[in-house]
Motif scaffolding. Structure first.
Motif, PDB file in Angstrom:
ATOM      1  N   ARG A  58       0.828  -1.198   0.000  1.00  0.00           N
ATOM      2  CA  ARG A  58       0.000   0.000   0.000  1.00  0.00           C
ATOM      3  C   ARG A  58       0.868   1.256   0.000  1.00  0.00           C
ATOM      4  O   ARG A  58       0.602   2.225  -0.707  1.00  0.00           O
ATOM      5  CB  ARG A  58      -0.938  -0.004   1.196  1.00  0.00           C
ATOM      6  CG  ARG A  58      -1.949   1.128   1.170  1.00  0.00           C
ATOM      7  CD  ARG A  58      -2.903   1.112   2.360  1.00  0.00           C
ATOM      8  NE  ARG A  58      -3.409  -0.208   2.661  1.00  0.00           N
ATOM      9  CZ  ARG A  58      -3.282  -0.793   3.850  1.00  0.00           C
ATOM     10  NH1 ARG A  58      -2.674  -0.194   4.840  1.00  0.00           N
ATOM     11  NH2 ARG A  58      -3.790  -1.993   4.061  1.00  0.00           N
ATOM     12  N   SER A  59       1.939   1.236   0.782  1.00  0.00           N
ATOM     13  CA  SER A  59       2.839   2.381   0.870  1.00  0.00           C
ATOM     14  C   SER A  59       3.509   2.658  -0.478  1.00  0.00           C
ATOM     15  O   SER A  59       3.600   3.797  -0.917  1.00  0.00           O
ATOM     16  CB  SER A  59       3.900   2.126   1.941  1.00  0.00           C
ATOM     17  OG  SER A  59       4.896   3.100   1.906  1.00  0.00           O
ATOM     18  N   GLU A  60       3.973   1.601  -1.139  1.00  0.00           N
ATOM     19  CA  GLU A  60       4.606   1.787  -2.447  1.00  0.00           C
ATOM     20  C   GLU A  60       3.604   2.277  -3.482  1.00  0.00           C
ATOM     21  O   GLU A  60       3.939   3.074  -4.345  1.00  0.00           O
ATOM     22  CB  GLU A  60       5.274   0.496  -2.900  1.00  0.00           C
ATOM     23  CG  GLU A  60       6.536   0.210  -2.132  1.00  0.00           C
ATOM     24  CD  GLU A  60       7.367  -0.893  -2.750  1.00  0.00           C
ATOM     25  OE1 GLU A  60       7.032  -1.347  -3.853  1.00  0.00           O
ATOM     26  OE2 GLU A  60       8.358  -1.286  -2.122  1.00  0.00           O
ATOM     27  N   ALA A  61       2.372   1.807  -3.404  1.00  0.00           N
ATOM     28  CA  ALA A  61       1.354   2.262  -4.344  1.00  0.00           C
ATOM     29  C   ALA A  61       1.048   3.735  -4.134  1.00  0.00           C
ATOM     30  O   ALA A  61       0.865   4.481  -5.093  1.00  0.00           O
ATOM     31  CB  ALA A  61       0.076   1.432  -4.173  1.00  0.00           C
ATOM     32  N   GLN A  62       1.031   4.180  -2.884  1.00  0.00           N
ATOM     33  CA  GLN A  62       0.761   5.589  -2.606  1.00  0.00           C
ATOM     34  C   GLN A  62       1.899   6.484  -3.073  1.00  0.00           C
ATOM     35  O   GLN A  62       1.685   7.617  -3.463  1.00  0.00           O
ATOM     36  CB  GLN A  62       0.504   5.796  -1.112  1.00  0.00           C
ATOM     37  CG  GLN A  62      -0.814   5.232  -0.665  1.00  0.00           C
ATOM     38  CD  GLN A  62      -0.996   5.291   0.846  1.00  0.00           C
ATOM     39  OE1 GLN A  62      -0.043   5.512   1.595  1.00  0.00           O
ATOM     40  NE2 GLN A  62      -2.216   5.067   1.298  1.00  0.00           N
ATOM     41  N   ARG A  63       3.123   5.968  -3.034  1.00  0.00           N
ATOM     42  CA  ARG A  63       4.273   6.751  -3.487  1.00  0.00           C
ATOM     43  C   ARG A  63       4.494   6.639  -4.984  1.00  0.00           C
ATOM     44  O   ARG A  63       5.352   7.314  -5.538  1.00  0.00           O
ATOM     45  CB  ARG A  63       5.542   6.305  -2.749  1.00  0.00           C
ATOM     46  CG  ARG A  63       5.514   6.713  -1.285  1.00  0.00           C
ATOM     47  CD  ARG A  63       6.802   6.365  -0.606  1.00  0.00           C
ATOM     48  NE  ARG A  63       6.894   4.905  -0.500  1.00  0.00           N
ATOM     49  CZ  ARG A  63       8.017   4.226  -0.335  1.00  0.00           C
ATOM     50  NH1 ARG A  63       9.159   4.862  -0.259  1.00  0.00           N
ATOM     51  NH2 ARG A  63       8.012   2.921  -0.232  1.00  0.00           N
ATOM     52  N   VAL A 115       9.768 -10.919 -14.981  1.00  0.00           N
ATOM     53  CA  VAL A 115       8.474 -10.387 -14.561  1.00  0.00           C
ATOM     54  C   VAL A 115       8.298  -8.983 -15.117  1.00  0.00           C
ATOM     55  O   VAL A 115       9.187  -8.144 -15.006  1.00  0.00           O
ATOM     56  CB  VAL A 115       8.363 -10.356 -13.018  1.00  0.00           C
ATOM     57  CG1 VAL A 115       7.102  -9.655 -12.575  1.00  0.00           C
ATOM     58  CG2 VAL A 115       8.417 -11.755 -12.466  1.00  0.00           C
ATOM     59  N   VAL A 116       7.151  -8.739 -15.711  1.00  0.00           N
ATOM     60  CA  VAL A 116       6.812  -7.411 -16.207  1.00  0.00           C
ATOM     61  C   VAL A 116       5.534  -6.972 -15.510  1.00  0.00           C
ATOM     62  O   VAL A 116       4.521  -7.675 -15.566  1.00  0.00           O
ATOM     63  CB  VAL A 116       6.592  -7.411 -17.740  1.00  0.00           C
ATOM     64  CG1 VAL A 116       6.153  -6.050 -18.214  1.00  0.00           C
ATOM     65  CG2 VAL A 116       7.851  -7.852 -18.452  1.00  0.00           C
ATOM     66  N   VAL A 117       5.602  -5.842 -14.830  1.00  0.00           N
ATOM     67  CA  VAL A 117       4.422  -5.292 -14.174  1.00  0.00           C
ATOM     68  C   VAL A 117       3.987  -4.082 -14.984  1.00  0.00           C
ATOM     69  O   VAL A 117       4.705  -3.095 -15.069  1.00  0.00           O
ATOM     70  CB  VAL A 117       4.720  -4.886 -12.712  1.00  0.00           C
ATOM     71  CG1 VAL A 117       3.497  -4.258 -12.069  1.00  0.00           C
ATOM     72  CG2 VAL A 117       5.184  -6.085 -11.926  1.00  0.00           C
ATOM     73  N   ARG A 118       2.822  -4.163 -15.596  1.00  0.00           N
ATOM     74  CA  ARG A 118       2.282  -3.046 -16.360  1.00  0.00           C
ATOM     75  C   ARG A 118       1.203  -2.393 -15.527  1.00  0.00           C
ATOM     76  O   ARG A 118       0.249  -3.034 -15.115  1.00  0.00           O
ATOM     77  CB  ARG A 118       1.664  -3.529 -17.665  1.00  0.00           C
ATOM     78  CG  ARG A 118       2.670  -3.947 -18.663  1.00  0.00           C
ATOM     79  CD  ARG A 118       1.965  -4.212 -19.938  1.00  0.00           C
ATOM     80  NE  ARG A 118       2.891  -3.952 -21.012  1.00  0.00           N
ATOM     81  CZ  ARG A 118       2.652  -4.212 -22.256  1.00  0.00           C
ATOM     82  NH1 ARG A 118       1.502  -4.733 -22.602  1.00  0.00           N
ATOM     83  NH2 ARG A 118       3.533  -3.945 -23.173  1.00  0.00           N
ATOM     84  N   SER A 119       1.382  -1.119 -15.273  1.00  0.00           N
ATOM     85  CA  SER A 119       0.383  -0.437 -14.468  1.00  0.00           C
ATOM     86  C   SER A 119       0.465   1.056 -14.725  1.00  0.00           C
ATOM     87  O   SER A 119       1.440   1.566 -15.244  1.00  0.00           O
ATOM     88  CB  SER A 119       0.605  -0.722 -12.984  1.00  0.00           C
ATOM     89  OG  SER A 119       1.872  -0.247 -12.599  1.00  0.00           O
ATOM     90  N   THR A 120      -0.613   1.730 -14.365  1.00  0.00           N
ATOM     91  CA  THR A 120      -0.633   3.184 -14.369  1.00  0.00           C
ATOM     92  C   THR A 120      -1.036   3.620 -12.982  1.00  0.00           C
ATOM     93  O   THR A 120      -1.852   2.976 -12.330  1.00  0.00           O
ATOM     94  CB  THR A 120      -1.639   3.730 -15.401  1.00  0.00           C
ATOM     95  OG1 THR A 120      -2.923   3.196 -15.110  1.00  0.00           O
ATOM     96  CG2 THR A 120      -1.244   3.351 -16.812  1.00  0.00           C
ATOM     97  N   TYR A 121      -0.469   4.702 -12.539  1.00  0.00           N
ATOM     98  CA  TYR A 121      -0.743   5.155 -11.190  1.00  0.00           C
ATOM     99  C   TYR A 121      -1.738   6.294 -11.228  1.00  0.00           C
ATOM    100  O   TYR A 121      -1.652   7.192 -12.047  1.00  0.00           O
ATOM    101  CB  TYR A 121       0.547   5.598 -10.502  1.00  0.00           C
ATOM    102  CG  TYR A 121       0.316   6.028  -9.082  1.00  0.00           C
ATOM    103  CD1 TYR A 121       0.059   5.090  -8.107  1.00  0.00           C
ATOM    104  CD2 TYR A 121       0.306   7.368  -8.729  1.00  0.00           C
ATOM    105  CE1 TYR A 121      -0.172   5.464  -6.807  1.00  0.00           C
ATOM    106  CE2 TYR A 121       0.076   7.753  -7.431  1.00  0.00           C
ATOM    107  CZ  TYR A 121      -0.167   6.791  -6.481  1.00  0.00           C
ATOM    108  OH  TYR A 121      -0.402   7.168  -5.199  1.00  0.00           O
ATOM    109  N   SER A 122      -2.710   6.241 -10.339  1.00  0.00           N
ATOM    110  CA  SER A 122      -3.659   7.335 -10.185  1.00  0.00           C
ATOM    111  C   SER A 122      -3.818   7.569  -8.688  1.00  0.00           C
ATOM    112  O   SER A 122      -3.218   6.891  -7.872  1.00  0.00           O
ATOM    113  CB  SER A 122      -5.006   6.979 -10.818  1.00  0.00           C
ATOM    114  OG  SER A 122      -5.642   5.972 -10.063  1.00  0.00           O
ATOM    115  N   GLU A 123      -4.649   8.511  -8.309  1.00  0.00           N
ATOM    116  CA  GLU A 123      -4.876   8.787  -6.893  1.00  0.00           C
ATOM    117  C   GLU A 123      -5.436   7.572  -6.173  1.00  0.00           C
ATOM    118  O   GLU A 123      -5.212   7.368  -4.999  1.00  0.00           O
ATOM    119  CB  GLU A 123      -5.840   9.971  -6.738  1.00  0.00           C
ATOM    120  CG  GLU A 123      -5.238  11.298  -7.178  1.00  0.00           C
ATOM    121  CD  GLU A 123      -4.026  11.671  -6.343  1.00  0.00           C
ATOM    122  OE1 GLU A 123      -4.052  11.486  -5.121  1.00  0.00           O
ATOM    123  OE2 GLU A 123      -3.042  12.155  -6.928  1.00  0.00           O
ATOM    124  N   ALA A 124      -6.188   6.734  -6.896  1.00  0.00           N
ATOM    125  CA  ALA A 124      -6.788   5.551  -6.279  1.00  0.00           C
ATOM    126  C   ALA A 124      -5.777   4.422  -6.125  1.00  0.00           C
ATOM    127  O   ALA A 124      -6.026   3.456  -5.441  1.00  0.00           O
ATOM    128  CB  ALA A 124      -7.969   5.072  -7.126  1.00  0.00           C
TER     129      ALA A 124
END
Length: 162
Positions: A58-63, A115-124
């Motif tokens: 959760r912390s890494e996702a928020q950052r 491993v490939v992690v594809r993601s986009t970061y948003s406020e959520a």
């Protein structure tokens, strides 16, 4: 492909041999006690360390950081707990090693290039993103219409007779 099959066939034999050796060394009841203790330890360690992994994720996702490492650590913790819960001393040793962060980091270094992690970061938080496909055409509701296919093999032959 043969290596996992060989390991799958050899692992039960190694576990049975370890039961026999430990049982001869310390007795039947202490051996059963160790097996039960290992199962409880697996459940407790998964609960304790799993909560820590979720907090770090959760912390890494928020950052806005890549969550790949924490996801792999979480998966390895689940495997470690499974190995501790399932009876067997050889699996218990591997499970205990997987609970050590250094060993999980070593596994992450081995797995990371694959491993490939594809993601986009948003406020959520992180969302998986799908690449645009040039072969897909998006049509609006007014740009297409649905009509029954008269040649469909799934069409009821009784419907549509005049």
């Amino acid at each position: 492909m043969r290596l996992p099959l060989v390991l799958f066939l050899i692992a039960p034999l190694v576990e049975i041999a370890s039961f026999i050796l430990v049982g001869q060394a310390i007795g039947v009841l202490p051996t059963l006690g160790l097996i039960i203790l290992a199962a409880f330890a697996g459940v407790i360690l998964l609960r304790y360390q799993g909560a820590g992994i979720l907090r770090r994720l959760r912390s890494e996702a928020q950052r806005g950081l890549d969550p790949g490492r924490e996801l792999v650590h979480g998966a390895l913790l689940v495997v470690a707990a499974f190995l501790l819960i399932v009876p067997g001393f050889f699996g218990d040793v591997i499970g205990i090693l997987l609970f050590v962060p250094f060993v999980r980091d070593l596994a992450w270094r081995l797995i990371k290039p694959r491993v490939v992690v594809r993601s986009t970061y948003s406020e959520a938080g992180f969302r998986t993103s799908r690449p645009k496909d040039e072969n897909v055409v998006d049509l609006g509701d007014d740009e297409y219409q649905r009509e029954p296919d008269q040649n469909s093999p799934w069409r009821d032959p009784r419907i549509g007779r005049e």
